[in-house]
Motif scaffolding. Structure first.
Motif, mmCIF file in Angstrom:
data_model
loop_
_atom_site.group_PDB
_atom_site.id
_atom_site.type_symbol
_atom_site.label_atom_id
_atom_site.label_comp_id
_atom_site.label_asym_id
_atom_site.label_seq_id
_atom_site.Cartn_x
_atom_site.Cartn_y
_atom_site.Cartn_z
ATOM 1 N N LEU A 1 0.814 -1.207 0.000
ATOM 2 C CA LEU A 1 0.000 0.000 0.000
ATOM 3 C C LEU A 1 0.853 1.265 0.000
ATOM 4 O O LEU A 1 2.072 1.211 -0.149
ATOM 5 N N GLU A 2 0.190 2.409 0.214
ATOM 6 C CA GLU A 2 0.790 3.711 -0.064
ATOM 7 C C GLU A 2 2.079 4.009 0.706
ATOM 8 O O GLU A 2 2.988 4.643 0.180
ATOM 9 N N TYR B 1 2.453 6.713 -6.824
ATOM 10 C CA TYR B 1 1.258 5.957 -7.176
ATOM 11 C C TYR B 1 1.508 5.102 -8.411
ATOM 12 O O TYR B 1 2.098 5.555 -9.385
ATOM 13 N N ASP C 1 -1.752 -0.398 -4.125
ATOM 14 C CA ASP C 1 -2.054 1.029 -4.209
ATOM 15 C C ASP C 1 -3.193 1.374 -5.159
ATOM 16 O O ASP C 1 -3.884 2.379 -4.967
ATOM 17 N N LYS C 2 -3.449 0.532 -6.166
ATOM 18 C CA LYS C 2 -4.498 0.835 -7.142
ATOM 19 C C LYS C 2 -5.783 0.044 -6.926
ATOM 20 O O LYS C 2 -6.881 0.584 -7.105
ATOM 21 N N ARG D 1 -5.766 7.102 3.701
ATOM 22 C CA ARG D 1 -5.973 5.781 3.117
ATOM 23 C C ARG D 1 -5.685 5.758 1.604
ATOM 24 O O ARG D 1 -5.870 6.745 0.915
ATOM 25 N N SER D 2 -5.302 4.586 1.147
ATOM 26 C CA SER D 2 -5.017 4.400 -0.277
ATOM 27 C C SER D 2 -6.309 4.366 -1.088
ATOM 28 O O SER D 2 -7.408 4.337 -0.551
ATOM 29 N N TRP D 3 -6.153 4.302 -2.400
ATOM 30 C CA TRP D 3 -7.296 4.277 -3.320
ATOM 31 C C TRP D 3 -7.777 2.865 -3.628
ATOM 32 O O TRP D 3 -8.754 2.680 -4.347
ATOM 33 N N SER D 4 -7.095 1.861 -3.131
ATOM 34 C CA SER D 4 -7.292 0.479 -3.581
ATOM 35 C C SER D 4 -8.721 -0.030 -3.482
ATOM 36 O O SER D 4 -9.318 -0.449 -4.485
ATOM 37 N N TRP E 1 -10.077 8.601 1.613
ATOM 38 C CA TRP E 1 -8.982 8.277 0.698
ATOM 39 C C TRP E 1 -8.114 9.520 0.507
ATOM 40 O O TRP E 1 -8.557 10.651 0.695
ATOM 41 N N ARG F 1 -0.742 13.387 -2.534
ATOM 42 C CA ARG F 1 -0.120 12.691 -1.399
ATOM 43 C C ARG F 1 1.394 12.535 -1.543
ATOM 44 O O ARG F 1 2.153 12.801 -0.611
ATOM 45 N N TYR F 2 1.859 12.129 -2.715
ATOM 46 C CA TYR F 2 3.297 11.865 -2.875
ATOM 47 C C TYR F 2 4.092 13.126 -3.180
ATOM 48 O O TYR F 2 5.321 13.105 -3.180
#
Length: 336
Positions: free
Chosen positions: A113-114, A120, A144-145, A181-184, A250, A255-256
């Motif tokens: 995850l992130e 991403y 992550d996706k 939280r991630s987008w997964s 999310w 984020r990055y």
């Protein structure tokens, strides 16, 4: 009946709908006949490798239980205990690791995850590289996706409670949390549920857009199934008449770039974005779903998360049955 043996599952979008139907049908049978043959011997004396870049609660428990109930064994692995090549660090390449793992086991699950990646898409690329070089199927345990096992568990739970989900409305709402939280999980449902004809409404504060390619594919999926796909920044309008509702945080697309701490500050501007009992009252007595862990009091009120229409525990259980079905279909031959 399709032949899914040795097929990787990185996102449901990669699979034909009839393959997903087969997984869901088998998962429901396995749920009914949980400890009965032939299901208890499908992976007898076989090993499933679980590769965790990020920790978990339900994911490790459900996959280990799945392997055990199929008659096999799940082996827990972490990158920090292995000599793997990474940025600035010498070690074994993915090509070498994937080839060797295929000599030991019948399947490989990866969770990344992130916080374990620098940009991403890096997690998705890693899974696809393992699938490219390995001789055994790779299953995403959340990256992550995408999160295919969660998406299928959500769909299974909705089918169990609603029946045919075609024409039913689901609202997915961004909820405040400091968890970044991630987008997964959200992106998996965005792709999967419209394929089954659910009318999908996505609502979030401006600036929290998801992957535009995922949104583009979701709209195509909805159109093909005769469903609608809408995006709005008005959560009050979005929840009206919903038959199911999903409130989860999310991260933003920045984020990055801005880093985790700045991302938390960005989310703080929208602390009022919570699925309150008052907001829930605008729905069509909706079923509440969430992949968990729930940030209670931030993403959603306790009265909703623990209310009579919450099906979060049924869906958490479904992770076990969905994963057993995926493992049986992709990692074993000639058992039925």
């Amino acid at each position: 009946m399709s032949d899914l043996y040795n097929k990787s599952l990185i996102t449901t979008q990669d699979w034909e709908k009839e393959w997903l139907d087969e997984v869901l049908a088998l998962a429901k049978e396995m749920k009914k006949h949980r400890y009965e043959k032939p299901y208890t011997e499908i992976l007898k004396d076989r090993t499933f490798l679980m590769f965790f870049y990020n920790p978990s609660v339900r994911t490790r428990q459900s996959f280990e239980a799945a392997a055990t109930e199929l008659g096999g064994h799940a082996q827990f692995l972490q990158p920090k205990t292995m000599r793997l090549k990474s940025k600035g660090k010498a070690g074994e390449t993915i090509e070498d690791a994937a080839n060797v793992m295929g000599r030991y086991a019948v399947g490989l699950g990866i969770r990344i995850l992130e916080d374990a990646i620098e940009e991403y898409g890096a997690g998705d690329a890693l899974l696809r590289e393992y699938a490219k070089y390995g001789s055994i199927p790779v299953v995403s345990m959340a990256h992550d996706k995408y999160h295919p096992c969660q998406g299928l568990s959500d769909l299974m739970g909705l089918q169990e409670h609603i029946g045919d989900v075609k024409g039913k409305k689901i609202t997915m709402m961004w909820g405040y949390s400091s968890m970044v939280r991630s987008w997964s999980s959200v992106q998996e449902d965005i792709l999967l549920l419209p394929r089954y004809g659910m009318n999908f409404t996505l609502t979030y504060p401006e600036g929290f857009d998801l992957d535009p390619e995922v949104i583009k594919e979701a709209k195509k999926n909805a159109e093909k199934a005769g469903a609608t796909f809408e995006i709005t920044h008005d959560r009050f309008e979005a929840v009206k008449g919903a038959d199911a509702i999903y409130a989860r945080n999310w991260m933003s697309p920045f984020r990055y770039i801005i880093g985790k701490e700045e991302e938390k500050k960005l989310a703080l501007k929208y602390k009022d974005w919570r699925l309150t009992k008052e907001l829930y009252a605008l729905t069509n007595n909706a079923y509440f779903i969430h992949p968990m862990p729930i940030d209670r009091g931030n993403e959603v009120d306790d009265e909703v998360a623990s209310g009579p229409r919450s099906i979060i525990y049924d869906i958490a259980e479904n992770r076990l049955h969905v994963q057993k079905a995926i493992m049986a279909l992709t990692m074993a031959k000639n058992w039925r």
